[in-house]
Design an enzyme around this catalytic site. Structure first.
Site, PDB file in Angstrom:
ATOM      1  N   TRP A 186       0.401  -1.454   0.164  1.00 17.49           N
ATOM      2  CA  TRP A 186      -0.055  -0.181   0.702  1.00 17.49           C
ATOM      3  C   TRP A 186       0.987   1.440   0.042  1.00 17.49           C
ATOM      4  O   TRP A 186       1.083   1.241   0.815  1.00 17.49           O
ATOM      5  CB  TRP A 186      -1.231   0.085   1.098  1.00 17.49           C
ATOM      6  CG  TRP A 186      -1.582   1.370   1.385  1.00 17.49           C
ATOM      7  CD1 TRP A 186      -2.698   1.498   0.308  1.00 17.49           C
ATOM      8  CD2 TRP A 186      -0.824   3.159   1.911  1.00 17.49           C
ATOM      9  NE1 TRP A 186      -3.150   3.374   0.311  1.00 17.49           N
ATOM     10  CE2 TRP A 186      -2.435   3.290   1.757  1.00 17.49           C
ATOM     11  CE3 TRP A 186      -0.109   2.361   2.664  1.00 17.49           C
ATOM     12  CZ2 TRP A 186      -1.998   4.319   2.031  1.00 17.49           C
ATOM     13  CZ3 TRP A 186      -0.499   4.186   3.065  1.00 17.49           C
ATOM     14  CH2 TRP A 186      -1.031   4.958   3.139  1.00 17.49           C
ATOM     15  N   GLU A 228      -2.585  -2.921  -2.613  1.00 17.04           N
ATOM     16  CA  GLU A 228      -3.997  -1.830  -1.902  1.00 17.04           C
ATOM     17  C   GLU A 228      -4.549  -0.794  -2.082  1.00 17.04           C
ATOM     18  O   GLU A 228      -3.487  -0.246  -2.159  1.00 17.04           O
ATOM     19  CB  GLU A 228      -3.847  -2.210  -0.070  1.00 17.04           C
ATOM     20  CG  GLU A 228      -4.803  -1.938   0.913  1.00 17.04           C
ATOM     21  CD  GLU A 228      -4.270  -1.905   1.985  1.00 17.04           C
ATOM     22  OE1 GLU A 228      -3.361  -2.077   2.674  1.00 17.04           O
ATOM     23  OE2 GLU A 228      -5.568  -1.103   3.302  1.00 17.04           O
ATOM     24  N   LYS A 230      -7.151   2.893  -2.470  1.00 18.45           N
ATOM     25  CA  LYS A 230      -7.783   3.601  -1.255  1.00 18.45           C
ATOM     26  C   LYS A 230      -8.552   4.175  -2.237  1.00 18.45           C
ATOM     27  O   LYS A 230      -7.932   4.599  -3.100  1.00 18.45           O
ATOM     28  CB  LYS A 230      -6.448   3.924  -0.745  1.00 18.45           C
ATOM     29  CG  LYS A 230      -6.984   4.918   0.730  1.00 18.45           C
ATOM     30  CD  LYS A 230      -5.967   4.576   1.933  1.00 18.45           C
ATOM     31  CE  LYS A 230      -6.561   6.263   3.468  1.00 18.45           C
ATOM     32  NZ  LYS A 230      -5.264   5.703   3.778  1.00 18.45           N
ATOM     33  N   ASP A 261      -9.076  -3.538   1.596  1.00 19.63           N
ATOM     34  CA  ASP A 261      -9.221  -2.776   3.167  1.00 19.63           C
ATOM     35  C   ASP A 261     -10.981  -2.470   3.429  1.00 19.63           C
ATOM     36  O   ASP A 261     -11.475  -1.668   2.138  1.00 19.63           O
ATOM     37  CB  ASP A 261      -8.353  -1.664   3.333  1.00 19.63           C
ATOM     38  CG  ASP A 261      -8.507  -1.292   5.083  1.00 19.63           C
ATOM     39  OD1 ASP A 261      -9.372  -1.110   5.378  1.00 19.63           O
ATOM     40  OD2 ASP A 261      -7.239  -0.710   5.115  1.00 19.63           O
ATOM     41  N   HIS A 264     -11.987   1.737   2.993  1.00 22.26           N
ATOM     42  CA  HIS A 264     -11.222   2.206   1.907  1.00 22.26           C
ATOM     43  C   HIS A 264     -12.529   2.504   1.065  1.00 22.26           C
ATOM     44  O   HIS A 264     -11.671   3.164  -0.695  1.00 22.26           O
ATOM     45  CB  HIS A 264      -9.579   2.108   1.286  1.00 22.26           C
ATOM     46  CG  HIS A 264      -8.705   1.714   1.999  1.00 22.26           C
ATOM     47  ND1 HIS A 264      -7.602   1.900   1.622  1.00 22.26           N
ATOM     48  CD2 HIS A 264      -8.681   1.901   3.545  1.00 22.26           C
ATOM     49  CE1 HIS A 264      -6.203   2.344   2.711  1.00 22.26           C
ATOM     50  NE2 HIS A 264      -6.595   2.068   3.662  1.00 22.26           N
ATOM     51  N   HIS A 288      -7.802  -6.117   4.301  1.00 21.71           N
ATOM     52  CA  HIS A 288      -7.560  -5.605   5.692  1.00 21.71           C
ATOM     53  C   HIS A 288      -9.019  -5.082   5.906  1.00 21.71           C
ATOM     54  O   HIS A 288     -10.312  -4.628   6.277  1.00 21.71           O
ATOM     55  CB  HIS A 288      -7.309  -4.255   5.444  1.00 21.71           C
ATOM     56  CG  HIS A 288      -6.107  -4.817   5.444  1.00 21.71           C
ATOM     57  ND1 HIS A 288      -5.021  -3.591   4.915  1.00 21.71           N
ATOM     58  CD2 HIS A 288      -5.271  -6.262   5.521  1.00 21.71           C
ATOM     59  CE1 HIS A 288      -3.757  -4.594   4.566  1.00 21.71           C
ATOM     60  NE2 HIS A 288      -4.063  -5.238   5.029  1.00 21.71           N
ATOM     61  N   ASP A 296     -11.773   6.347   6.782  1.00 25.38           N
ATOM     62  CA  ASP A 296     -10.627   5.355   7.045  1.00 25.38           C
ATOM     63  C   ASP A 296     -10.865   5.482   8.277  1.00 25.38           C
ATOM     64  O   ASP A 296      -9.658   6.221   7.943  1.00 25.38           O
ATOM     65  CB  ASP A 296     -10.198   5.443   6.366  1.00 25.38           C
ATOM     66  CG  ASP A 296      -8.475   4.354   5.934  1.00 25.38           C
ATOM     67  OD1 ASP A 296      -9.146   3.654   6.342  1.00 25.38           O
ATOM     68  OD2 ASP A 296      -7.771   4.579   5.201  1.00 25.38           O
ATOM     69  N   ASP A 298     -10.560   3.648  10.739  1.00 22.75           N
ATOM     70  CA  ASP A 298      -9.698   2.247  11.577  1.00 22.75           C
ATOM     71  C   ASP A 298      -9.990   2.460  13.188  1.00 22.75           C
ATOM     72  O   ASP A 298      -9.152   1.930  13.727  1.00 22.75           O
ATOM     73  CB  ASP A 298      -7.762   2.488  11.447  1.00 22.75           C
ATOM     74  CG  ASP A 298      -7.689   2.374   9.564  1.00 22.75           C
ATOM     75  OD1 ASP A 298      -7.448   1.657   9.012  1.00 22.75           O
ATOM     76  OD2 ASP A 298      -6.759   3.680   9.260  1.00 22.75           O
ATOM     77  N   ASP A 328      -7.248  -4.892   9.965  1.00 22.51           N
ATOM     78  CA  ASP A 328      -6.045  -3.288   9.919  1.00 22.51           C
ATOM     79  C   ASP A 328      -6.855  -2.529  10.786  1.00 22.51           C
ATOM     80  O   ASP A 328      -7.520  -2.190   9.889  1.00 22.51           O
ATOM     81  CB  ASP A 328      -6.500  -3.158   8.433  1.00 22.51           C
ATOM     82  CG  ASP A 328      -4.700  -1.563   8.339  1.00 22.51           C
ATOM     83  OD1 ASP A 328      -4.484  -1.135   9.250  1.00 22.51           O
ATOM     84  OD2 ASP A 328      -5.069  -1.349   7.082  1.00 22.51           O
TER      85      ASP A 328
HETATM   86  C1  RNT Z   1      -3.779   2.192   4.893  1.00 24.91           C
HETATM   87  C2  RNT Z   1      -3.264   1.238   4.864  1.00 24.91           C
HETATM   88  C3  RNT Z   1      -2.817   0.356   5.429  1.00 24.91           C
HETATM   89  C4  RNT Z   1      -1.945   0.589   6.417  1.00 24.91           C
HETATM   90  C5  RNT Z   1      -1.095  -0.126   7.283  1.00 24.91           C
HETATM   91  C6  RNT Z   1      -0.767   0.259   8.743  1.00 24.91           C
HETATM   92  O1  RNT Z   1      -4.494   3.058   4.854  1.00 24.91           O
HETATM   93  O2  RNT Z   1      -4.845   0.864   5.136  1.00 24.91           O
HETATM   94  O3  RNT Z   1      -3.261  -1.052   5.045  1.00 24.91           O
HETATM   95  O4  RNT Z   1      -3.434   0.896   7.446  1.00 24.91           O
HETATM   96  O5  RNT Z   1      -0.273  -0.843   6.013  1.00 24.91           O
HETATM   97 ZN    ZN Z   2      -5.240  -1.538   4.907  1.00 24.84          ZN
END
Ligand code: RNT
Ligand code: ZN
Length: 421
Positions: A186, A228, A230, A261, A264, A288, A296, A298, A328
């Site tokens: 990523w 990955e 986004k 993810d 994302h 993820h 996003d 997290d 993640d």
């Molecule tokens: C970032 C991505 C990525 C990170 C990690 C730390 O938006 O989701 O996967 O969260 O690599």
């Molecule tokens: Zn991620």
């Protein structure tokens, strides 16, 4: 303490209830035990790593200052061990280049397999596999939010080296641990404001990624790459070089994995709907599993609708063989070990709930246009006693049932985490 006898009694009742609709709870538990999660190491230390722990940047952010953050390899592996001991089953741990363990002064592009021996030794002791992520952020060589797609050759070359090394590290994990190490890419690259040229950065990214792949040939038994995309990040709102379509196509044409993810995408987009659009054509997926709140963010994964849709789709459409399920998230407002355990157990619970369904009957109803049955039964399933099956699964796997695990985390917090200053 939850009483052993009440767990078993509740399970027997649940088993009966599910049997009445043709669902075998024993079979579901067997399948659940086969689902390996890739537990991300970075929840334990707010994505800092050991190489040159700086503030997180490039569109990523961790908020909160709950005490007890892991600061060293010993602390992080100790915390991970604690978390893994409270999650039923055997799993994998995902690392990043910044988690290299070395006494030498090394820059991000210099760390290689030799700097991950600490982790391999630890993984062998735990009996688990390791996944990998090259780190393409939180470093001065990220120039104006660009890495592999930068117009500057010196910037691209630096990050190409990081990518090449990450593949060598992942291959080493695979060789040493006897299970495939997924190497996730990523990159944060993008623009805050409207670009004039949307094509050139993507062409440069393709060239850089191809150069990384061309450097070494590795047996897929040991490692495979995953990419990955986004939608956007703060500070990178107008244009993301590595968009979803970009990596979907890159993964397809290079016969690699595509990483999805859950945080994302646009908040109303259903990520689970993408699995069956990619997998009939592609090699496989990496997930993820994350939880986005408005963006996003997290947040720690919980059993919400988005998670239920993800696990149901993987189970009902039989996609687990081609999907690597990783976590993640990074939340520093709660105990970090508890965060891992909540997120991992929620994911497993959600898989179990998906497995505890008369899937073939539902498909038959659907294929005979009986949408009434489909609606009624899927709705009724939500209040079936899957919690009793989950408790029994935990009991059989020798991990605490119910919130008993929090008692253990509190002990650990008092004896270990809060003693760090
Ligand atoms: C970032 C991505 C990525 C990170 C990690 C730390 O938006 O989701 O996967 O969260 O690599
Ligand atoms: Zn991620």
């Amino acid at each position: 303490m939850v009483k052993e006898q009440s767990i078993q009694e509740a399970y027997e009742v649940a088993k009966q209830r599910y049997a009445e609709i043709g669902v075998d709870t024993e079979e579901a538990m067997k399948k659940l035990a086969e689902i390996k999660l890739s537990v991300h190491c970075w929840q334990g230390d707010d994505v800092r790593g050991f190489l040159n722990p700086t503030e997180l940047g490039d569109g990523l952010s961790v908020t909160g200052n709950y005490p007890g953050r892991a600061r060293t390899p010993e602390e992080l592996t100790s915390d991970l061990h604690e978390a893994l001991s409270l999650i039923p089953g055997k799993h994998k741990v995902a690392l990043h280049s910044i988690y290299a363990v070395t006494d030498k002064k090394k820059d991000l592009d210099e760390v290689g397999p030799e700097d991950f021996k600490f982790w391999v030794d630890w993984a062998k002791k735990e009996g688990i596999g390791l996944d990998m992520n090259g780190t393409f952020f939180s470093h001065p060589m990220v120039r104006e939010n660009l890495t592999l797609s930068s117009p500057d050759k010196d910037v691209r070359d630096f990050w190409i080296k990081v990518g090449i090394q990450s593949r060598r590290i992942a291959n080493y994990f695979g060789q040493e641990l006897g299970q495939q190490s997924v190497n996730n890419f990523w990159i944060p690259d993008g623009y805050k404001d409207n670009p004039v040229d949307k094509l050139a950065p993507r062409q440069r990214l393709i060239e850089s990624l191809d150069e990384i792949l061309a450097a070494d040939e590795f047996d897929e038994k040991n490692t495979i790459e995953s990419y990955e995309g986004k939608l956007f990040a703060t500070g990178i709102e107008s244009y993301t070089v590595g968009s979803h379509e970009f990596y979907d196509n890159y993964a397809l044409t290079r016969n690699k994995l595509w990483t999805i993810d859950a945080g994302h995408f646009h908040p109303t987009e259903d990520v689970s709907d993408k699995f069956t659009s990619f997998l009939p054509f592609g090699k496989g997926l990496m997930l993820h599993v994350s939880r986005s709140v408005r963006w996003d963010s997290d947040h720690v994964v919980i059993m919400d609708d988005a998670l239920a849709r993800i696990t149901r789709s993987l189970v009902r459409d039989n996609l687990l063989d081609k999907t690597n399920v990783g976590l993640d998230f990074f939340d520093a407002t709660v105990n970090r070990v508890a965060a891992w355990v909540v997120g991992a157990r929620a994911t497993q619970k959600s898989f179990l709930q998906a497995l505890l369904a008369p899937i073939q009957d539902l498909k038959d109803a659907e294929n005979s246009y009986d949408y009434t049955t489909r609606l009624v039964e899927t709705e009724e399933l939500k209040s079936f006693p899957f919690g009793a099956v989950w408790d029994e699964f935990c009991r059989r796997n020798n991990v605490p049932v119910g919130t008993d695990w929090l008692t253990e985390v509190r002990q650990y917090e008092k004896n270990v985490q809060l003693k760090r200053d």
